[in-house]
Design a protein around this motif. Structure first.
Motif, PDB file in Angstrom:
ATOM      1  N   ILE A  83      27.191 -10.259  -8.989  1.00  0.00           N
ATOM      2  CA  ILE A  83      27.181 -10.666 -10.419  1.00  0.00           C
ATOM      3  C   ILE A  83      28.119  -9.889 -11.136  1.00  0.00           C
ATOM      4  O   ILE A  83      27.691  -8.796 -11.545  1.00  0.00           O
ATOM      5  CB  ILE A  83      25.748 -10.637 -10.825  1.00  0.00           C
ATOM      6  N   ILE A  84      29.292 -10.255 -11.696  1.00  0.00           N
ATOM      7  CA  ILE A  84      30.372  -9.683 -12.434  1.00  0.00           C
ATOM      8  C   ILE A  84      30.250  -9.889 -13.958  1.00  0.00           C
ATOM      9  O   ILE A  84      30.377 -11.283 -14.377  1.00  0.00           O
ATOM     10  CB  ILE A  84      31.805 -10.059 -12.010  1.00  0.00           C
ATOM     11  N   VAL A  85      29.628  -9.039 -14.541  1.00  0.00           N
ATOM     12  CA  VAL A  85      29.437  -9.206 -16.021  1.00  0.00           C
ATOM     13  C   VAL A  85      30.762  -8.803 -16.505  1.00  0.00           C
ATOM     14  O   VAL A  85      31.264  -7.852 -16.317  1.00  0.00           O
ATOM     15  CB  VAL A  85      28.210  -8.678 -16.662  1.00  0.00           C
ATOM     16  N   SER A  86      30.866  -9.390 -18.007  1.00  0.00           N
ATOM     17  CA  SER A  86      32.195  -9.059 -18.530  1.00  0.00           C
ATOM     18  C   SER A  86      31.799  -8.261 -19.747  1.00  0.00           C
ATOM     19  O   SER A  86      32.794  -7.456 -20.374  1.00  0.00           O
ATOM     20  CB  SER A  86      32.890 -10.589 -19.114  1.00  0.00           C
ATOM     21  N   ASN A  87      30.526  -8.143 -20.262  1.00  0.00           N
ATOM     22  CA  ASN A  87      30.261  -7.558 -21.416  1.00  0.00           C
ATOM     23  C   ASN A  87      28.686  -7.014 -21.281  1.00  0.00           C
ATOM     24  O   ASN A  87      28.248  -7.249 -20.587  1.00  0.00           O
ATOM     25  CB  ASN A  87      30.041  -8.417 -22.500  1.00  0.00           C
ATOM     26  N   LEU A  88      28.646  -5.654 -21.754  1.00  0.00           N
ATOM     27  CA  LEU A  88      27.563  -4.882 -21.808  1.00  0.00           C
ATOM     28  C   LEU A  88      26.890  -4.665 -22.922  1.00  0.00           C
ATOM     29  O   LEU A  88      27.785  -3.868 -24.270  1.00  0.00           O
ATOM     30  CB  LEU A  88      27.808  -3.717 -20.936  1.00  0.00           C
ATOM     31  N   ILE A  89      25.677  -4.879 -23.275  1.00  0.00           N
ATOM     32  CA  ILE A  89      25.172  -4.284 -24.473  1.00  0.00           C
ATOM     33  C   ILE A  89      24.053  -3.356 -24.384  1.00  0.00           C
ATOM     34  O   ILE A  89      23.118  -3.649 -23.596  1.00  0.00           O
ATOM     35  CB  ILE A  89      24.364  -5.629 -25.075  1.00  0.00           C
ATOM     36  N   ILE A  90      24.437  -2.182 -24.657  1.00  0.00           N
ATOM     37  CA  ILE A  90      23.499  -0.747 -24.519  1.00  0.00           C
ATOM     38  C   ILE A  90      22.575  -0.975 -25.800  1.00  0.00           C
ATOM     39  O   ILE A  90      23.089  -0.768 -26.864  1.00  0.00           O
ATOM     40  CB  ILE A  90      24.198   0.414 -24.811  1.00  0.00           C
ATOM     41  N   ASP A  91      21.264  -1.479 -25.716  1.00  0.00           N
ATOM     42  CA  ASP A  91      20.352  -1.712 -26.603  1.00  0.00           C
ATOM     43  C   ASP A  91      19.749  -0.342 -27.338  1.00  0.00           C
ATOM     44  O   ASP A  91      20.299   0.731 -26.870  1.00  0.00           O
ATOM     45  CB  ASP A  91      19.428  -2.731 -26.373  1.00  0.00           C
ATOM     46  N   ASP A  92      18.664  -0.585 -27.827  1.00  0.00           N
ATOM     47  CA  ASP A  92      17.893   0.571 -28.590  1.00  0.00           C
ATOM     48  C   ASP A  92      17.594   1.577 -27.746  1.00  0.00           C
ATOM     49  O   ASP A  92      17.278   1.506 -26.501  1.00  0.00           O
ATOM     50  CB  ASP A  92      16.688  -0.145 -29.181  1.00  0.00           C
ATOM     51  N   ASN A  93      17.601   2.808 -28.458  1.00  0.00           N
ATOM     52  CA  ASN A  93      16.893   4.086 -27.826  1.00  0.00           C
ATOM     53  C   ASN A  93      18.149   4.906 -27.255  1.00  0.00           C
ATOM     54  O   ASN A  93      17.983   5.897 -26.338  1.00  0.00           O
ATOM     55  CB  ASN A  93      15.850   4.018 -27.061  1.00  0.00           C
ATOM     56  N   TRP A  94      19.535   4.765 -27.507  1.00  0.00           N
ATOM     57  CA  TRP A  94      20.454   5.460 -26.934  1.00  0.00           C
ATOM     58  C   TRP A  94      20.791   6.535 -28.071  1.00  0.00           C
ATOM     59  O   TRP A  94      21.365   7.663 -27.830  1.00  0.00           O
ATOM     60  CB  TRP A  94      21.853   4.729 -26.648  1.00  0.00           C
ATOM     61  N   GLN A  95      20.233   6.386 -29.174  1.00  0.00           N
ATOM     62  CA  GLN A  95      20.739   7.301 -30.460  1.00  0.00           C
ATOM     63  C   GLN A  95      19.867   8.637 -30.567  1.00  0.00           C
ATOM     64  O   GLN A  95      18.848   8.788 -29.757  1.00  0.00           O
ATOM     65  CB  GLN A  95      20.593   6.497 -31.574  1.00  0.00           C
ATOM     66  N   SER A  96      20.668   9.682 -31.466  1.00  0.00           N
ATOM     67  CA  SER A  96      19.862  10.764 -31.375  1.00  0.00           C
ATOM     68  C   SER A  96      18.824  10.607 -32.828  1.00  0.00           C
ATOM     69  O   SER A  96      19.325  10.095 -33.578  1.00  0.00           O
ATOM     70  CB  SER A  96      20.824  11.790 -31.966  1.00  0.00           C
ATOM     71  N   LEU A  97      17.529  10.952 -32.403  1.00  0.00           N
ATOM     72  CA  LEU A  97      16.743  10.417 -33.519  1.00  0.00           C
ATOM     73  C   LEU A  97      15.545  11.634 -33.734  1.00  0.00           C
ATOM     74  O   LEU A  97      15.636  12.554 -32.867  1.00  0.00           O
ATOM     75  CB  LEU A  97      15.869   9.234 -33.016  1.00  0.00           C
ATOM     76  N   ASP A  98      15.081  11.771 -34.864  1.00  0.00           N
ATOM     77  CA  ASP A  98      14.016  12.857 -35.226  1.00  0.00           C
ATOM     78  C   ASP A  98      12.518  12.216 -34.924  1.00  0.00           C
ATOM     79  O   ASP A  98      12.347  10.989 -34.302  1.00  0.00           O
ATOM     80  CB  ASP A  98      14.023  13.142 -36.555  1.00  0.00           C
ATOM     81  N   ASN A  99      11.591  12.945 -34.944  1.00  0.00           N
ATOM     82  CA  ASN A  99      10.152  12.382 -34.911  1.00  0.00           C
ATOM     83  C   ASN A  99       9.985  11.885 -33.359  1.00  0.00           C
ATOM     84  O   ASN A  99       9.215  10.904 -33.229  1.00  0.00           O
ATOM     85  CB  ASN A  99       9.730  11.512 -35.935  1.00  0.00           C
ATOM     86  N   GLU A 100      10.309  12.703 -32.288  1.00  0.00           N
ATOM     87  CA  GLU A 100      10.234  12.332 -31.113  1.00  0.00           C
ATOM     88  C   GLU A 100       8.623  11.944 -30.743  1.00  0.00           C
ATOM     89  O   GLU A 100       7.758  12.568 -30.995  1.00  0.00           O
ATOM     90  CB  GLU A 100      10.465  13.066 -30.255  1.00  0.00           C
ATOM     91  N   GLY A 101       8.277  10.805 -29.977  1.00  0.00           N
ATOM     92  CA  GLY A 101       6.979  10.422 -29.676  1.00  0.00           C
ATOM     93  C   GLY A 101       6.095   9.542 -30.984  1.00  0.00           C
ATOM     94  O   GLY A 101       5.285   8.924 -30.560  1.00  0.00           O
ATOM     95  N   GLN A 102       6.990   9.320 -31.992  1.00  0.00           N
ATOM     96  CA  GLN A 102       6.227   8.384 -32.910  1.00  0.00           C
ATOM     97  C   GLN A 102       6.686   7.258 -32.854  1.00  0.00           C
ATOM     98  O   GLN A 102       7.633   6.781 -32.153  1.00  0.00           O
ATOM     99  CB  GLN A 102       6.584   9.068 -34.396  1.00  0.00           C
ATOM    100  N   ASN A 103       6.078   6.124 -33.458  1.00  0.00           N
ATOM    101  CA  ASN A 103       6.674   4.976 -33.708  1.00  0.00           C
ATOM    102  C   ASN A 103       7.797   4.838 -34.072  1.00  0.00           C
ATOM    103  O   ASN A 103       8.393   5.536 -34.891  1.00  0.00           O
ATOM    104  CB  ASN A 103       5.755   4.239 -34.503  1.00  0.00           C
ATOM    105  N   GLN A 104       8.842   3.682 -33.585  1.00  0.00           N
ATOM    106  CA  GLN A 104       9.971   3.942 -33.949  1.00  0.00           C
ATOM    107  C   GLN A 104      10.217   3.633 -35.453  1.00  0.00           C
ATOM    108  O   GLN A 104      11.537   3.926 -35.913  1.00  0.00           O
ATOM    109  CB  GLN A 104      10.824   2.532 -33.037  1.00  0.00           C
TER     110      GLN A 104
END
Length: 761
Positions: free
Chosen positions: A265-286
């Motif tokens: 299955i050769i995909v042409s596009n990739l979407i890296i979705d939510d939760n790759w970013q650097s965030l505060d308040n780890e463990g809390q609701n998004q």
């Protein structure tokens, strides 16, 4: 005047069976025939809406559509005072003499959804568009326009069934609520008329405010270049969201791509979705987490995003585009007040949700730096989500400063730095729909067309398809490519979703869990080019529900129509879906296929793999019975037949495109059929990709492939073992272009198109 006639039907399966009432057997109500006036007659607006408020200033306009009446209605809206927005309500009137209505309502702040009713107008949520089918067969469409100045307008109802316009003004001066009304003898014409007029209104404002020129300047500085057939929306994409979840790491992405490659299955596009970013308040609701930095989080991406992207591209040489997810305000909780971004950019505390946001004075610089960072990492596209957060701002001052400035900053940045490769998500709020998505001064934007794909909610799947098909009546008139969201190919509803995506006219992207792939299904949605890239076969016209007034619970098959080729002599495509909880049977006519108004056609079923006899709309022979069980679907395609004289008789042919593909008709780029001097019939076809090429030939059953036919691909003979008559229809010629390509050992040239020539003696 009531010009409708009610009817029901009796039927019997065969001559020896007793007659039965259709409504008793299939739980159907009586049918209705609407007799339209032979001559289009013009009337004043009160003929369609009674007791319109005197506060409205009414102006009759010239419509861009034929046989259409068009009005513009404007009324004042109170100015904002401090943080409090100004509000007004004005009665558009009581819709007269109607039998059914269709509305697009705000399901909640980010999304639209359809609503239907009969006899009395009543909706459970605010609407942006309402349409009425009258007893005289005429269609009335009313559109509430937003995105001009700082006014948002929507429709509600009162206890009498009046259509009421409510408006919110965030501006410091008195505002204007705008409504457009059109009347025509078809819904599509009336709907087109109000949308065209709304675009003129919105673009006039954008030109006067200078916003139009700013986007044009960004377009001139962008890297947007013509691409040969394959674009950002034409390749199969993989999204990490449902397949990999929110606990995202680069290793999970590597494993998912390796699983796809293992299954070819050769995909042409990739979407890296939510939760790759650097965030505060780890463990809390998004919703309580804010973005701290441009760089990816160290836990999931220890060497930084640039390193991750380099490895992805190294291991997946066919990967064309890589996108990352982010919210319009940064993250679900906007910007962290304690992060690096808050130190580097001017921020503002907003009134409403407790967010720290980039101040509008600095939002252009923020987006410039953010997208420059993405470019540095090798990322060339984005999925910008949670755009409705602008509508959640409560303070009139915040809304006035941020709603348009954020939209414009994002639009300009994705034009300038990403070449317009962006998915706009959760953005079906009125101010965004009209301000950013309706104007046509920039490249088409990919926009999510409905609420999400929810794999675990069984009841959501038929509704998801029904909702998208209805919403497309609005989005098809915007400068957007409607995106019906990702889905999983190993899911119980996978084939249903796949068929819907193939007739949608939009992109296709999957979100499979690694190792859980339905490879044959993916093959039905895609094809490979000579270069080895995977492309989807996307119809150029947006798919929409055939009858906007049919409600979800009416026990009727959902029909989604689109077409490829010329407007009246093209290839009509009809997706048919059972969205009910019972088996259903209906009759399908050639008249149901758009683009088939003139000429003769054969109709082919994707699921049944059978082709009908030639028919025209006038002769009424093209009658197909569709019986679908729960989760049942089919895609019917109507192909134009061309007839040519031959020894006192004639031969008829129809180009079927790529067989075994759900939207194989869309693989055809061009067809030229001619009779050569030696009497041979030549069928030349250009295709977007390789696959099983199909050609219907009226007398193929009595012909010899060896002596009567010859085929060339790229000018070289097609091996005989790659050509055969179809097992399901002896008049259908099947040519395996993929095998022929491999056997010929050719190499792809400058073009991705596949040139095929068939000579018939």
């Amino acid at each position: 005047m009531d010009n409708t006639v009610q009817f029901t039907l009796k039927f019997r399966p065969n001559r020896d069976s007793p007659w039965k009432w259709a409504r008793d057997q299939f739980s159907l109500g009586d049918g209705s025939l609407y007799y339209q006036p032979a001559i289009f007659s013009e009337h004043e607006l009160p003929h369609f809406f009674a007791d319109t408020s005197s506060m409205f200033e009414i102006q009759q306009l010239s419509a861009e559509t034929p046989k259409t009446q068009l009005w513009s209605l404007t009324a004042p809206v109170q100015a904002a005072s401090g943080d409090q927005s100004g509000n007004s309500t004005h009665i558009l009137g009581l819709p007269t003499n109607f039998t059914r209505f269709f509305a697009l309502v705000r399901l909640w702040s980010p999304w639209l959804a359809p609503r239907h009713g009969q006899k009395k107008f009543s909706i459970d949520k605010d609407a942006i568009m309402v349409a009425f089918l009258r007893h005289d067969g005429m269609h009335v469409v009313a559109l509430a326009v937003s995105g001009v100045d700082d006014v948002m307008s929507t429709f509600i109802h009162d206890k009498h069934g009046n259509v009421v316009v409510q408006a919110r003004n965030d501006g410091e001066a008195e505002g204007v609520t705008r409504v457009i009304v059109a009347v025509a003898n078809s819904f599509d014409v009336a709907n087109g008329a109000v949308m065209y007029q709304a675009r003129r209104t919105v673009m006039s404002f954008a030109q006067a405010s200078g916003e139009l020129q700013a986007e044009m300047d960004a377009l001139e500085k962008s890297d947007i270049k013509p691409q040969w057939l394959e674009g950002w929306s034409d390749g199969l994409a993989y999204c990490t969201w449902n397949g990999l979840g929110q606990d995202l790491t680069e290793d999970k992405i590597f494993d998912a791509l390796a699983s796809l490659k293992k299954n070819d299955i050769i995909v042409s596009n990739l979407i890296i979705d939510d939760n790759w970013q650097s965030l505060d308040n780890e463990g809390q609701n998004q919703n309580f987490r804010g973005m701290t930095d441009f760089e990816a989080n160290k836990k999931g991406f220890p060497n930084g995003m640039k390193s991750t992207i380099e490895k992805i591209r190294e291991e997946n040489p066919n990967m064309q585009h890589i996108a990352v997810w982010h919210a319009l305000l940064g993250y679900w909780g906007a910007i962290s007040p304690n992060g690096q971004l808050a130190e580097d950019y001017k921020t503002v505390k907003v009134n409403g949700p407790n967010w720290t946001c980039i101040d509008p004075d600095d939002i252009d610089r923020w987006y410039t730096d953010f997208y420059n960072f993405l470019q540095f990492c090798g990322i060339d596209s984005v999925k910008t989500d949670a755009q409705f957060m602008l509508d959640q701002l409560q303070s009139a001052k915040d809304r006035r400063r941020m709603i348009r400035s954020y939209q414009d900053a994002w639009s300009i940045a994705n034009l300038r730095y990403l070449g317009a490769r962006a998915i706009s998500c959760m953005s079906q709020t009125p101010q965004i729909l009209f301000h950013s998505q309706l104007p046509t001064n920039k490249p088409q934007l990919c926009v999510r067309n409905s609420d999400d794909f929810f794999p675990e909610i069984e009841s959501s799947h038929p509704w998801h398809v029904f909702c998208n098909a209805a919403n497309s009546h609005f989005s098809r008139h915007c400068n957007v490519l409607p995106d019906w969201d990702m889905f999983q190919t190993s899911h119980a509803w996978a084939h249903f979703h796949a068929a819907a995506r193939c007739v949608s006219g939009g992109p296709i992207y999957i979100t499979d869990t690694p190792g859980k792939h339905d490879v044959p299904l993916i093959r039905q949605m895609t094809a490979k080019t000579p270069r080895g890239n995977t492309v989807i076969l996307r119809p150029p016209h947006v798919g929409k529900s055939s009858n906007p007034y049919t409600a979800y619970d009416e026990e009727k098959l959902l029909k989604i129509d689109t077409y490829v080729g010329m407007a009246k002599t093209g290839t009509g495509i009809l997706g048919i879906f059972n969205v009910s909880q019972h088996p259903l049977t209906e009759i399908v006519l050639l008249d149901d296929f758009p683009g088939t108004e003139e000429g003769e056609y054969v109709i082919r079923s994707h699921v049944g793999e059978r082709t009908s006899k030639p028919s025209t709309r006038k002769d009424g022979k093209a009658i197909i019975t569709e019986s679908l069980g729960i989760k049942g679907y089919d895609i019917l395609s109507a192909y134009a037949v061309r007839r040519y004289p031959r020894d006192g008789n004639e031969i008829a042919v129809a180009n079927l495109g790529l067989l075994g593909k759900m939207s194989g008709a869309a693989a055809v780029v061009n067809t030229i059929i001619s009779v050569e001097k030696n009497g041979r019939l030549k069928v030349w076809t250009s295709l977007k990709a390789l696959g099983i090429y199909g050609l219907w030939i009226s007398d193929l059953a009595s012909r010899s492939i060896e002596t009567d036919l010859m085929g060339l691909m790229f000018g070289k003979p097609i091996p005989l073992d790659c050509v055969r008559k179809s097992d399901t229809d002896p008049n259908v010629l099947e040519i395996d272009l993929e095998s022929a390509w491999k056997e010929s050992d050719q190499k792809a040239g400058w073009s991705n198109e596949v040139a095929v020539e068939i000579f018939i003696q």
